[in-house]
Design a protein around this motif. Structure first.
Motif, PDB file in Angstrom:
ATOM      1  N   LEU A  12       0.829  -1.216   0.000  1.00  0.00           N
ATOM      2  CA  LEU A  12       0.000   0.000   0.000  1.00  0.00           C
ATOM      3  C   LEU A  12       0.856   1.256   0.000  1.00  0.00           C
ATOM      4  CD1 LEU A  12      -2.816  -1.100   2.479  1.00  0.00           C
ATOM      5  CD2 LEU A  12      -3.053  -0.692   0.011  1.00  0.00           C
ATOM      6  N   THR A  13       1.992   1.197   0.698  1.00  0.00           N
ATOM      7  CA  THR A  13       2.926   2.336   0.697  1.00  0.00           C
ATOM      8  C   THR A  13       3.508   2.532  -0.698  1.00  0.00           C
ATOM      9  OG1 THR A  13       3.504   1.988   3.020  1.00  0.00           O
ATOM     10  CG2 THR A  13       5.056   3.263   1.690  1.00  0.00           C
ATOM     11  N   ALA A  14       3.881   1.420  -1.360  1.00  0.00           N
ATOM     12  CA  ALA A  14       4.442   1.510  -2.709  1.00  0.00           C
ATOM     13  C   ALA A  14       3.421   2.065  -3.697  1.00  0.00           C
ATOM     14  CB  ALA A  14       4.924   0.136  -3.162  1.00  0.00           C
ATOM     15  N   ILE A  15       2.163   1.645  -3.545  1.00  0.00           N
ATOM     16  CA  ILE A  15       1.093   2.160  -4.416  1.00  0.00           C
ATOM     17  C   ILE A  15       0.921   3.662  -4.198  1.00  0.00           C
ATOM     18  CG2 ILE A  15      -1.399   2.127  -4.838  1.00  0.00           C
ATOM     19  CD1 ILE A  15      -1.310  -0.904  -4.227  1.00  0.00           C
ATOM     20  N   GLU A  16       0.915   4.073  -2.952  1.00  0.00           N
ATOM     21  CA  GLU A  16       0.759   5.494  -2.633  1.00  0.00           C
ATOM     22  C   GLU A  16       1.926   6.308  -3.184  1.00  0.00           C
ATOM     23  OE1 GLU A  16      -1.125   8.844  -1.314  1.00  0.00           O
ATOM     24  OE2 GLU A  16      -1.921   6.787  -1.296  1.00  0.00           O
ATOM     25  N   ASN A  17       3.141   5.791  -3.025  1.00  0.00           N
ATOM     26  CA  ASN A  17       4.327   6.508  -3.512  1.00  0.00           C
ATOM     27  C   ASN A  17       4.318   6.650  -5.029  1.00  0.00           C
ATOM     28  OD1 ASN A  17       5.264   6.724  -0.897  1.00  0.00           O
ATOM     29  ND2 ASN A  17       6.673   4.994  -1.049  1.00  0.00           N
ATOM     30  N   SER A  18       3.769   5.668  -5.718  1.00  0.00           N
ATOM     31  CA  SER A  18       3.783   5.709  -7.183  1.00  0.00           C
ATOM     32  C   SER A  18       2.913   6.838  -7.742  1.00  0.00           C
ATOM     33  CB  SER A  18       3.321   4.372  -7.759  1.00  0.00           C
ATOM     34  OG  SER A  18       1.922   4.217  -7.633  1.00  0.00           O
ATOM     35  N   LYS A  19       1.992   7.347  -6.940  1.00  0.00           N
ATOM     36  CA  LYS A  19       1.143   8.450  -7.398  1.00  0.00           C
ATOM     37  C   LYS A  19       1.962   9.687  -7.751  1.00  0.00           C
ATOM     38  CE  LYS A  19      -2.913   7.161  -4.571  1.00  0.00           C
ATOM     39  NZ  LYS A  19      -3.821   7.611  -3.486  1.00  0.00           N
ATOM     40  N   ALA A  20       3.130   9.801  -7.132  1.00  0.00           N
ATOM     41  CA  ALA A  20       3.946  10.999  -7.333  1.00  0.00           C
ATOM     42  C   ALA A  20       4.880  10.891  -8.534  1.00  0.00           C
ATOM     43  CB  ALA A  20       4.778  11.264  -6.069  1.00  0.00           C
ATOM     44  N   ASN A  21       4.863   9.759  -9.244  1.00  0.00           N
ATOM     45  CA  ASN A  21       5.749   9.591 -10.401  1.00  0.00           C
ATOM     46  C   ASN A  21       5.545  10.704 -11.427  1.00  0.00           C
ATOM     47  OD1 ASN A  21       6.988   7.251  -9.531  1.00  0.00           O
ATOM     48  ND2 ASN A  21       5.558   5.889 -10.575  1.00  0.00           N
ATOM     49  N   SER A  22       6.618  11.023 -12.122  1.00  0.00           N
ATOM     50  CA  SER A  22       6.529  12.005 -13.200  1.00  0.00           C
ATOM     51  C   SER A  22       5.704  11.440 -14.353  1.00  0.00           C
ATOM     52  CB  SER A  22       7.932  12.370 -13.678  1.00  0.00           C
ATOM     53  OG  SER A  22       7.884  13.418 -14.618  1.00  0.00           O
ATOM     54  N   LEU A  23       5.146  12.307 -15.170  1.00  0.00           N
ATOM     55  CA  LEU A  23       4.192  11.932 -16.216  1.00  0.00           C
ATOM     56  C   LEU A  23       4.719  10.857 -17.161  1.00  0.00           C
ATOM     57  CD1 LEU A  23       1.553  12.371 -17.798  1.00  0.00           C
ATOM     58  CD2 LEU A  23       2.638  14.314 -18.937  1.00  0.00           C
ATOM     59  N   GLU A  24       6.023  10.869 -17.486  1.00  0.00           N
ATOM     60  CA  GLU A  24       6.540   9.912 -18.462  1.00  0.00           C
ATOM     61  C   GLU A  24       6.389   8.461 -17.984  1.00  0.00           C
ATOM     62  OE1 GLU A  24      10.204  11.173 -16.092  1.00  0.00           O
ATOM     63  OE2 GLU A  24       8.363  12.078 -16.874  1.00  0.00           O
ATOM     64  N   LYS A  25       6.466   8.251 -16.673  1.00  0.00           N
ATOM     65  CA  LYS A  25       6.290   6.908 -16.127  1.00  0.00           C
ATOM     66  C   LYS A  25       4.853   6.421 -16.369  1.00  0.00           C
ATOM     67  CE  LYS A  25      10.283   6.069 -14.055  1.00  0.00           C
ATOM     68  NZ  LYS A  25      11.095   4.866 -14.325  1.00  0.00           N
ATOM     69  N   LEU A  26       3.890   7.308 -16.150  1.00  0.00           N
ATOM     70  CA  LEU A  26       2.487   6.963 -16.371  1.00  0.00           C
ATOM     71  C   LEU A  26       2.227   6.695 -17.853  1.00  0.00           C
ATOM     72  CD1 LEU A  26      -0.451   6.657 -15.482  1.00  0.00           C
ATOM     73  CD2 LEU A  26      -0.682   9.156 -15.586  1.00  0.00           C
ATOM     74  N   LEU A  27       2.770   7.546 -18.715  1.00  0.00           N
ATOM     75  CA  LEU A  27       2.554   7.372 -20.152  1.00  0.00           C
ATOM     76  C   LEU A  27       3.090   6.034 -20.634  1.00  0.00           C
ATOM     77  CD1 LEU A  27       3.367  10.905 -21.633  1.00  0.00           C
ATOM     78  CD2 LEU A  27       1.135   9.794 -21.450  1.00  0.00           C
ATOM     79  N   PHE A  28       4.278   5.675 -20.182  1.00  0.00           N
ATOM     80  CA  PHE A  28       4.843   4.391 -20.579  1.00  0.00           C
ATOM     81  C   PHE A  28       4.007   3.245 -20.012  1.00  0.00           C
ATOM     82  CE2 PHE A  28       8.031   0.920 -19.812  1.00  0.00           C
ATOM     83  CZ  PHE A  28       8.139   0.543 -21.144  1.00  0.00           C
ATOM     84  N   GLY A  29       3.558   3.404 -18.767  1.00  0.00           N
ATOM     85  CA  GLY A  29       2.763   2.371 -18.122  1.00  0.00           C
ATOM     86  C   GLY A  29       1.426   2.120 -18.792  1.00  0.00           C
ATOM     87  N   LEU A  30       0.846   3.132 -19.411  1.00  0.00           N
ATOM     88  CA  LEU A  30      -0.456   2.967 -20.068  1.00  0.00           C
ATOM     89  C   LEU A  30      -0.371   2.036 -21.276  1.00  0.00           C
ATOM     90  CD1 LEU A  30      -1.835   6.620 -19.885  1.00  0.00           C
ATOM     91  CD2 LEU A  30      -2.624   4.633 -18.570  1.00  0.00           C
ATOM     92  N   GLY A  31       0.836   1.826 -21.784  1.00  0.00           N
ATOM     93  CA  GLY A  31       1.003   0.865 -22.874  1.00  0.00           C
ATOM     94  C   GLY A  31       0.471   1.349 -24.206  1.00  0.00           C
ATOM     95  N   ILE A  32       0.586   2.644 -24.485  1.00  0.00           N
ATOM     96  CA  ILE A  32       0.139   3.181 -25.778  1.00  0.00           C
ATOM     97  C   ILE A  32       1.008   2.563 -26.877  1.00  0.00           C
ATOM     98  CG2 ILE A  32      -0.237   5.281 -27.129  1.00  0.00           C
ATOM     99  CD1 ILE A  32      -0.224   6.795 -24.408  1.00  0.00           C
ATOM    100  N   ARG A  33       0.386   2.079 -27.913  1.00  0.00           N
ATOM    101  CA  ARG A  33       1.111   1.382 -28.966  1.00  0.00           C
ATOM    102  C   ARG A  33       2.220   2.257 -29.556  1.00  0.00           C
ATOM    103  NH1 ARG A  33      -1.398  -1.414 -34.243  1.00  0.00           N
ATOM    104  NH2 ARG A  33       0.149  -3.039 -34.523  1.00  0.00           N
ATOM    105  N   HIS A  34       3.390   1.666 -29.738  1.00  0.00           N
ATOM    106  CA  HIS A  34       4.590   2.293 -30.310  1.00  0.00           C
ATOM    107  C   HIS A  34       5.293   3.267 -29.363  1.00  0.00           C
ATOM    108  CE1 HIS A  34       3.519   0.448 -34.043  1.00  0.00           C
ATOM    109  NE2 HIS A  34       2.466   1.230 -34.258  1.00  0.00           N
ATOM    110  N   VAL A  35       4.719   3.562 -28.190  1.00  0.00           N
ATOM    111  CA  VAL A  35       5.326   4.549 -27.279  1.00  0.00           C
ATOM    112  C   VAL A  35       6.175   3.814 -26.232  1.00  0.00           C
ATOM    113  CG1 VAL A  35       4.892   6.374 -25.585  1.00  0.00           C
ATOM    114  CG2 VAL A  35       3.461   6.204 -27.632  1.00  0.00           C
ATOM    115  N   GLY A  36       7.485   3.862 -26.425  1.00  0.00           N
ATOM    116  CA  GLY A  36       8.407   3.271 -25.472  1.00  0.00           C
ATOM    117  C   GLY A  36       8.813   4.275 -24.408  1.00  0.00           C
ATOM    118  N   GLU A  37       9.824   3.913 -23.627  1.00  0.00           N
ATOM    119  CA  GLU A  37      10.241   4.773 -22.512  1.00  0.00           C
ATOM    120  C   GLU A  37      10.730   6.135 -22.980  1.00  0.00           C
ATOM    121  OE1 GLU A  37      12.540   2.902 -19.188  1.00  0.00           O
ATOM    122  OE2 GLU A  37      12.455   1.191 -20.546  1.00  0.00           O
TER     123      GLU A  37
END
Length: 668
Positions: free
Chosen positions: A492-517
């Motif tokens: 739960l702490t790790a989940i809470e901490n991940s909310k603060a990630n910078s936008l690029e981490k979220l974009l990569f995580g969403l798995g948009i086709r052709h969009v790598g890191e």
């Protein structure tokens, strides 16, 4: 011995021991016997015991010391450590040469280097002192392994000149060190390392530096990540400069004028490869001129001015028992060969990729066949060919299904694609794979949410999309197998901490086709917020360097979806950050400055700013900092001890500032 005498003696011993170290570990030409080196080292140890205040970080006695670490700190690379695109044959090399010539003409040369099979690392020196060593990591963020790298005797703790720069190389385990290590582990009943590369990587990720020291690692430095006070105009000059500074450079590099010379070099080392006392898995080919490198630029994943030729992989024969199907997060159905276990390039292989139905038909693969298997690029197992002469008649033809093995939806083949695909957006296999990707280390990096936990959450219908992760309750997680109170609290702490990630981490995580890191970072940096990106047009996206037409179409299509819009809204309501938090390297000030749209070169040593601070400040104000002086350079900032770049700027009548003038303009 009084303190003043001891101080002088310590300095002399440092110089002597560092010189003998360089001769032994870098030049392989020791000038004194081991007994003399040991005697001098003991003398230094005795003095430092008497006068502990004389112990310095660069002392030869400080190769191993300090307590074991509890974890590795993250290190943000100032310049990304990109991977190289690969070549697997002569035609790939000639295609690379054609692309280079299209970009810079015919007047250039290449540098060829052995591709060491180890762990890529970055070393930072400040005023000649080794201050930070890190792993490549994901190319943007690595781990601080300074203490372990200090144990490698061929890494100088102090250079021969007081320069500030970042150098990159490959840490590796010599074959004799690998053999000794596995012999020791066998005697202790411990699991053996599969190959020297794995052993080197495992050694440098030990939290106790004493373990790393016992593994007898080595290193070759192959390039400069951030030139700092290094003044060179070509890669070959950089290699020569590194050697002069006391850094270990592989002596087998060669300068080649044509692609035919490159191919001869590749062919020669394909044959000579077994004669080395370390493993290589290919040849790296780079355009020599730094100005040409800058002109050729980069794709989202790799430089356009370099390529890695990979040696043909080791091939073995085994039996194909079955073919399993998996559904990826984009719906692609991938067949995988299940094999009789076999050793390939140092590891046991039981599964191999078959890619798609067309490949199975093209290679005439049948269940029960004897097949030839290799590791593509020495990493990914694949079936190369079928030994049809061994068939007994008991083999059976494999048929791809017409329905998705996970959701039973009809499979389709999109125009222009060879893969069968499930296009059901609610397909459970796709959602599960998407969730595993979302929480992975290079995406949202939620520690404790591995594949097994995600599978349990999915099976218990506790999550269906990434937003559900942020609404999980403690009592729900406690119901899962092997999830005690401590594990749940940590998760739960790790989940809470991940909310603060910078936008690029979220974009990569969403798995948009052709969009790598890298593409995710470029998009986040350019648009700054999720809302800005969601409303971007295809035309706007295509105009961003390194974002091509396919990627632009995929991004627009992704966000033009009601389910995606709902997902983003749920993530926002959960408190997940939707803004870019990284350094605004490409940010241009709201009002124009003297640096706007100017190409600027920094040379020499700056007294009041670090080179990277100056670069970042200039680029925030709209300037572009280049690595070499050319006719396109608008301005040169010259610090003390400026060399060839300053001279070239004077010859080209380019405007030159000193550091005081730079600070004056930065503070406007």
């Amino acid at each position: 011995m009084d303190r003043e005498t001891a101080q002088k003696q310590v300095k002399e011993l440092h110089n002597l021991l560092n010189q003998y170290n360089f001769e032994y570990y870098v030049l392989n030409q020791p000038s004194v016997p081991d007994a003399e080196y040991d005697r001098l080292m003991q003398e230094l140890i005795n003095i430092e015991e008497t006068y502990p205040d004389l112990i310095t970080p660069e002392s030869p006695t400080q190769r191993v010391g300090g307590e074991a670490l509890s974890s590795f700190e993250k290190v943000q690379h100032r310049t990304p450590m990109l991977s190289l695109s690969n070549a697997f044959g002569e035609q790939d090399l000639r295609d690379f040469d054609r692309r280079v010539r299209q970009g810079i003409g015919d007047d250039f040369s290449y540098v060829c280097e052995l591709k060491i099979d180890g762990l890529a690392v970055s070393l930072q020196y400040e005023d000649g002192l080794f201050v930070l060593g890190s792993t490549r990591g994901d190319g943007t963020t690595g781990e601080n392994i300074t203490a372990n790298l200090r144990t490698i005797r061929s890494i100088p703790l102090r250079l021969k000149e007081q320069l500030t720069f970042e150098v990159r190389g490959e840490a590796y385990m010599p074959r004799q060190s690998f053999e000794r290590l596995n012999e020791d582990r066998a005697k202790k009943g411990e699991m053996l390392f599969a190959n020297p590369r794995n052993a080197a990587a495992g050694s440098l990720r030990q939290l106790d530096p004493r373990i790393a020291a016992s593994r007898h690692l080595d290193i070759f430095l192959y390039g400069v990540g951030n030139y700092g006070s290094i003044n060179v105009s070509t890669h070959s000059e950089a290699l020569e400069q590194l050697q002069k500074l006391g850094l270990k450079v592989n002596k087998e590099w060669r300068k080649c004028q044509t692609i035919d010379e490159v191919i001869k070099y590749v062919e020669a080392w394909t044959e000579k490869r077994p004669s080395l006392n370390y493993d290589i898995d290919g040849i790296v080919i780079k355009v020599d001129s730094l100005e040409h490198q800058e002109k050729l630029g980069y794709t989202a994943k790799s430089p356009r001015w370099a390529i890695a030729y990979k040696f043909p992989a080791e091939e073995v024969v085994t039996k194909l028992i079955d073919i399993e199907l998996s559904v990826g997060r984009t719906g692609v159905i991938t067949p995988t060969a299940i094999l009789d276990p076999v050793q390939v390039a140092g590891t046991t292989v039981q599964r191999a990729s078959l890619h798609n139905e067309d490949l199975i038909r093209e290679k005439d693969i049948m269940l029960g066949d004897w097949v030839i298997v290799k590791k593509a690029g020495d990493i990914i197992p694949e079936v190369v060919n079928v030994l049809t002469e061994r068939r007994t008649g008991e083999e059976t033809i494999f048929h791809m299904p017409v329905q998705c093995p996970a959701c039973e939806s009809e499979l389709i083949r999109l125009e222009g694609e060879v893969a069968l695909r499930c296009i059901n957006p609610k397909c459970p296999a796709q959602r599960r794979e998407g969730l595993i990707h979302f929480v992975s280390r290079n995406a949202m990096n939620i520690d404790g949410l591995g594949e097994k936990v995600i599978s349990q959450l999915f099976e218990h219908e506790l999550v269906r999309d990434p937003a559900d992760i942020y609404f999980l309750k403690k009592e729900q997680l406690l119901q899962l197998e092997r999830m005690g109170e401590k594990s749940v609290n940590n998760l739960l702490t790790a989940i809470e901490n991940s909310k603060a990630n910078s936008l690029e981490k979220l974009l990569f995580g969403l798995g948009i086709r052709h969009v790598g890191e890298r593409a995710a970072r470029i998009l986040a940096e350019h648009y700054e917020t999720m809302d800005n990106l969601m409303t971007a047009s295809r035309e706007d996206l295509v105009n961003i360097p390194e974002i091509g037409e396919k990627m632009s179409d995929a991004i627009v299509t992704y966000f033009d979806n009601d389910e995606v819009e709902e997902l983003i809204s749920e993530l926002k309501s959960a408190g997940v950050n939707m803004a870019y938090k990284g350094p605004k390297v490409s940010e241009v000030a709201d009002t124009e400055s003297v640096f706007t749209n100017k190409t600027i070169v920094l040379t020499g040593k700056l007294e009041k700013l670090t080179r990277n601070d100056a670069k970042e400040k200039i680029e925030i104000l709209g300037g572009h900092v280049a690595g070499s002086v050319s006719k396109k350079t608008d301005l040169v900032i010259a610090g003390t001890d400026a060399g060839s770049k300053l001279k070239k700027a004077q010859e080209l009548n380019i405007e030159i500032w000193d550091e005081d003038k730079l600070l004056e303009e930065l503070n406007q």
